[in-house]
Design a protein around this motif. Sequence first.
Motif, mmCIF file in Angstrom:
data_model
loop_
_atom_site.group_PDB
_atom_site.id
_atom_site.type_symbol
_atom_site.label_atom_id
_atom_site.label_comp_id
_atom_site.label_asym_id
_atom_site.label_seq_id
_atom_site.Cartn_x
_atom_site.Cartn_y
_atom_site.Cartn_z
ATOM 1 N N MET A 255 0.829 -1.206 0.000
ATOM 2 C CA MET A 255 0.000 0.000 0.000
ATOM 3 C C MET A 255 0.862 1.255 0.000
ATOM 4 O O MET A 255 0.497 2.272 -0.606
ATOM 5 C CB MET A 255 -0.926 0.006 1.216
ATOM 6 C CG MET A 255 -1.973 -1.080 1.219
ATOM 7 S SD MET A 255 -3.035 -0.956 2.676
ATOM 8 C CE MET A 255 -4.066 -2.429 2.457
ATOM 9 N N VAL A 256 2.018 1.192 0.689
ATOM 10 C CA VAL A 256 2.934 2.332 0.692
ATOM 11 C C VAL A 256 3.354 2.667 -0.733
ATOM 12 O O VAL A 256 3.363 3.840 -1.145
ATOM 13 C CB VAL A 256 4.178 2.035 1.559
ATOM 14 C CG1 VAL A 256 5.251 3.103 1.372
ATOM 15 C CG2 VAL A 256 3.793 1.959 3.038
ATOM 16 N N VAL A 257 3.693 1.636 -1.503
ATOM 17 C CA VAL A 257 4.124 1.846 -2.887
ATOM 18 C C VAL A 257 2.983 2.419 -3.728
ATOM 19 O O VAL A 257 3.161 3.369 -4.495
ATOM 20 C CB VAL A 257 4.634 0.524 -3.496
ATOM 21 C CG1 VAL A 257 4.964 0.709 -4.973
ATOM 22 C CG2 VAL A 257 5.864 0.043 -2.735
ATOM 23 N N LEU A 258 1.780 1.871 -3.566
ATOM 24 C CA LEU A 258 0.646 2.333 -4.352
ATOM 25 C C LEU A 258 0.235 3.755 -3.980
ATOM 26 O O LEU A 258 -0.048 4.581 -4.859
ATOM 27 C CB LEU A 258 -0.535 1.376 -4.166
ATOM 28 C CG LEU A 258 -0.344 -0.018 -4.763
ATOM 29 C CD1 LEU A 258 -1.555 -0.901 -4.461
ATOM 30 C CD2 LEU A 258 -0.136 0.064 -6.275
ATOM 31 N N PHE A 259 0.206 4.046 -2.686
ATOM 32 C CA PHE A 259 -0.116 5.411 -2.268
ATOM 33 C C PHE A 259 0.971 6.388 -2.707
ATOM 34 O O PHE A 259 0.681 7.546 -3.026
ATOM 35 C CB PHE A 259 -0.306 5.479 -0.749
ATOM 36 C CG PHE A 259 -1.639 4.979 -0.283
ATOM 37 C CD1 PHE A 259 -2.807 5.420 -0.873
ATOM 38 C CD2 PHE A 259 -1.730 4.065 0.756
ATOM 39 C CE1 PHE A 259 -4.047 4.960 -0.451
ATOM 40 C CE2 PHE A 259 -2.959 3.598 1.190
ATOM 41 C CZ PHE A 259 -4.119 4.041 0.586
ATOM 42 N N GLY A 260 2.225 5.917 -2.719
ATOM 43 C CA GLY A 260 3.301 6.766 -3.211
ATOM 44 C C GLY A 260 3.104 7.099 -4.684
ATOM 45 O O GLY A 260 3.325 8.236 -5.115
ATOM 46 N N ALA A 261 2.666 6.104 -5.450
ATOM 47 C CA ALA A 261 2.380 6.342 -6.862
ATOM 48 C C ALA A 261 1.212 7.312 -7.037
ATOM 49 O O ALA A 261 1.197 8.147 -7.946
ATOM 50 C CB ALA A 261 2.076 5.007 -7.549
ATOM 51 N N TRP A 262 0.237 7.199 -6.146
ATOM 52 C CA TRP A 262 -0.945 8.059 -6.234
ATOM 53 C C TRP A 262 -0.614 9.497 -5.833
ATOM 54 O O TRP A 262 -0.881 10.444 -6.586
ATOM 55 C CB TRP A 262 -2.045 7.486 -5.325
ATOM 56 C CG TRP A 262 -3.344 8.244 -5.378
ATOM 57 C CD1 TRP A 262 -3.748 9.130 -6.337
ATOM 58 C CD2 TRP A 262 -4.412 8.159 -4.440
ATOM 59 N NE1 TRP A 262 -4.995 9.608 -6.054
ATOM 60 C CE2 TRP A 262 -5.431 9.038 -4.901
ATOM 61 C CE3 TRP A 262 -4.609 7.437 -3.263
ATOM 62 C CZ2 TRP A 262 -6.627 9.200 -4.211
ATOM 63 C CZ3 TRP A 262 -5.803 7.602 -2.582
ATOM 64 C CH2 TRP A 262 -6.801 8.469 -3.047
ATOM 65 N N PHE A 263 -0.004 9.680 -4.670
ATOM 66 C CA PHE A 263 0.236 11.024 -4.159
ATOM 67 C C PHE A 263 1.362 11.736 -4.891
ATOM 68 O O PHE A 263 1.345 12.959 -5.024
ATOM 69 C CB PHE A 263 0.547 10.976 -2.659
ATOM 70 C CG PHE A 263 -0.662 10.726 -1.799
ATOM 71 C CD1 PHE A 263 -1.621 11.705 -1.621
ATOM 72 C CD2 PHE A 263 -0.836 9.503 -1.180
ATOM 73 C CE1 PHE A 263 -2.740 11.479 -0.837
ATOM 74 C CE2 PHE A 263 -1.947 9.258 -0.380
ATOM 75 C CZ PHE A 263 -2.907 10.253 -0.212
ATOM 76 N N PHE A 264 2.377 10.987 -5.327
ATOM 77 C CA PHE A 264 3.531 11.613 -5.958
ATOM 78 C C PHE A 264 3.553 11.388 -7.476
ATOM 79 O O PHE A 264 4.591 11.567 -8.117
ATOM 80 C CB PHE A 264 4.820 11.095 -5.311
ATOM 81 C CG PHE A 264 4.879 11.388 -3.836
ATOM 82 C CD1 PHE A 264 4.957 12.692 -3.390
ATOM 83 C CD2 PHE A 264 4.820 10.361 -2.909
ATOM 84 C CE1 PHE A 264 4.996 12.972 -2.030
ATOM 85 C CE2 PHE A 264 4.861 10.620 -1.553
ATOM 86 C CZ PHE A 264 4.950 11.935 -1.104
ATOM 87 N N LYS A 265 2.413 10.964 -8.024
ATOM 88 C CA LYS A 265 2.213 10.870 -9.473
ATOM 89 C C LYS A 265 3.209 9.949 -10.166
ATOM 90 O O LYS A 265 3.635 10.189 -11.293
ATOM 91 C CB LYS A 265 2.286 12.268 -10.120
ATOM 92 C CG LYS A 265 1.405 13.316 -9.465
ATOM 93 C CD LYS A 265 -0.065 12.926 -9.482
ATOM 94 C CE LYS A 265 -0.918 14.006 -8.818
ATOM 95 N NZ LYS A 265 -2.348 13.603 -8.742
ATOM 96 N N GLU A 266 3.580 8.881 -9.469
ATOM 97 C CA GLU A 266 4.466 7.906 -10.088
ATOM 98 C C GLU A 266 3.635 6.806 -10.752
ATOM 99 O O GLU A 266 2.622 6.367 -10.209
ATOM 100 C CB GLU A 266 5.389 7.293 -9.032
ATOM 101 C CG GLU A 266 6.301 8.304 -8.363
ATOM 102 C CD GLU A 266 7.089 7.697 -7.219
ATOM 103 O OE1 GLU A 266 6.922 6.479 -6.979
ATOM 104 O OE2 GLU A 266 7.852 8.428 -6.571
ATOM 105 N N LYS A 267 4.099 6.347 -11.898
ATOM 106 C CA LYS A 267 3.359 5.330 -12.641
ATOM 107 C C LYS A 267 3.433 3.983 -11.922
ATOM 108 O O LYS A 267 4.489 3.568 -11.459
ATOM 109 C CB LYS A 267 3.950 5.198 -14.050
ATOM 110 C CG LYS A 267 3.170 4.240 -14.935
ATOM 111 C CD LYS A 267 3.788 4.179 -16.324
ATOM 112 C CE LYS A 267 3.040 3.194 -17.202
ATOM 113 N NZ LYS A 267 3.654 3.090 -18.548
ATOM 114 N N ILE A 268 2.287 3.304 -11.832
ATOM 115 C CA ILE A 268 2.259 1.978 -11.214
ATOM 116 C C ILE A 268 2.865 0.973 -12.181
ATOM 117 O O ILE A 268 2.425 0.840 -13.329
ATOM 118 C CB ILE A 268 0.825 1.563 -10.840
ATOM 119 C CG1 ILE A 268 0.265 2.545 -9.800
ATOM 120 C CG2 ILE A 268 0.784 0.139 -10.298
ATOM 121 C CD1 ILE A 268 -1.166 2.275 -9.415
ATOM 122 N N GLN A 269 3.865 0.252 -11.719
ATOM 123 C CA GLN A 269 4.602 -0.672 -12.574
ATOM 124 C C GLN A 269 3.979 -2.078 -12.527
ATOM 125 O O GLN A 269 3.199 -2.406 -11.641
ATOM 126 C CB GLN A 269 6.067 -0.742 -12.120
ATOM 127 C CG GLN A 269 6.759 0.613 -12.088
ATOM 128 C CD GLN A 269 6.897 1.224 -13.463
ATOM 129 O OE1 GLN A 269 7.096 0.523 -14.452
ATOM 130 N NE2 GLN A 269 6.799 2.548 -13.536
#
Length: 338
Positions: free
Chosen positions: A145-159
């Motif tokens: 969830m940390v990785v997914l929320f990081g992608a969401w909040f910091f606009k990083e593409k989900i790999q």
Amino acid sequence: MIQSFFIWQKCWLYIRSTLQPAHQQQKKDRVALYGVLMVLLSAVLFSGKAVLAKLVYCQSTMSVSELLVLRMLFSLPFYAAMLLMQWQQHKRNTTHQPFMQRSHVLPTILLGLLGYYISSFFDFWGLKHISAGLERVILFSYPTMVVLFGAWFFKEKIQRHQVLALLLSYAGIAIAFAADFEQPQSGNVWIGAAFIVGCAITFSLYVLFSGKLVPQVGVSKFTAVAMLSATTAIFLHYFVMGGGVQQLLSFSPQVYGYMLLMAVFTTVVPSLLVSAGLKRVGSSNVAIISSVGPIVTIFQAWYFLGEPFGWQQAIGTVLVVAGVLWVSKKTTQQSKAD
């Protein structure tokens, strides 16, 4: 003679310039090793919280609010002393910097409420209904969830590897979850699982944002302010909901012994260790090291509580840990490449 001196001086400067990067690398390696050991110990200590909570529930009629108040009441002197030491150290400092930057105060308070007030209520409500082993398996989904929320909040593409990690983790949770239905339960498994999922979500947000803030605020100061904020909220919650002092004094000495252990060894010490570890190794590596958590909790629950540990729990735990290790490894590799 003078010429020889300059030759030797040049040789020494060359040798020192050659050895300095190696020395700096060794220093970085030591810092990283200390960080790894801190996070490893924090994961082991945190894992005992669920077992102690189940022991308290089995030997008393303690409510979730009462448990949290006693836990934080026993923890309060440590965090207050920590904050006082930070304040005295600041006063001895000759600089005129504020004790804490104004822009850091509110985020630290909010993160404390999120990670140790809201998340804690979800956790202990869930433990009323499900086993300690299942609680830890579900809760350990938070690194993905940390990785997914990081992608969401910091606009990083989900790999793609993140999707695979999610599939592994939640497949493991489903297997362990199904196993709990085959065992006698003291409550509703679905309700308990929903509370633990809420705990995992809120704690993942805490880890994500505190990892950005701790290096700016400092480990001890951040931990003390965050935990004292959560303690204040827990006390207010208890008394506003009609709780009284007399109720807190009605339990057996053994129960208070469990609460003291929970406060010191599964709250104060690991909260400091994980904050220090976040500063040294980062949130992705914290997720990797913390993979020992579910295994330790399930073993403790089997040993101290007599909870079953069959093939379904084993497979579920392996899948969850594999998912976390996979996403953390890939994330670390990408950060090094960048």
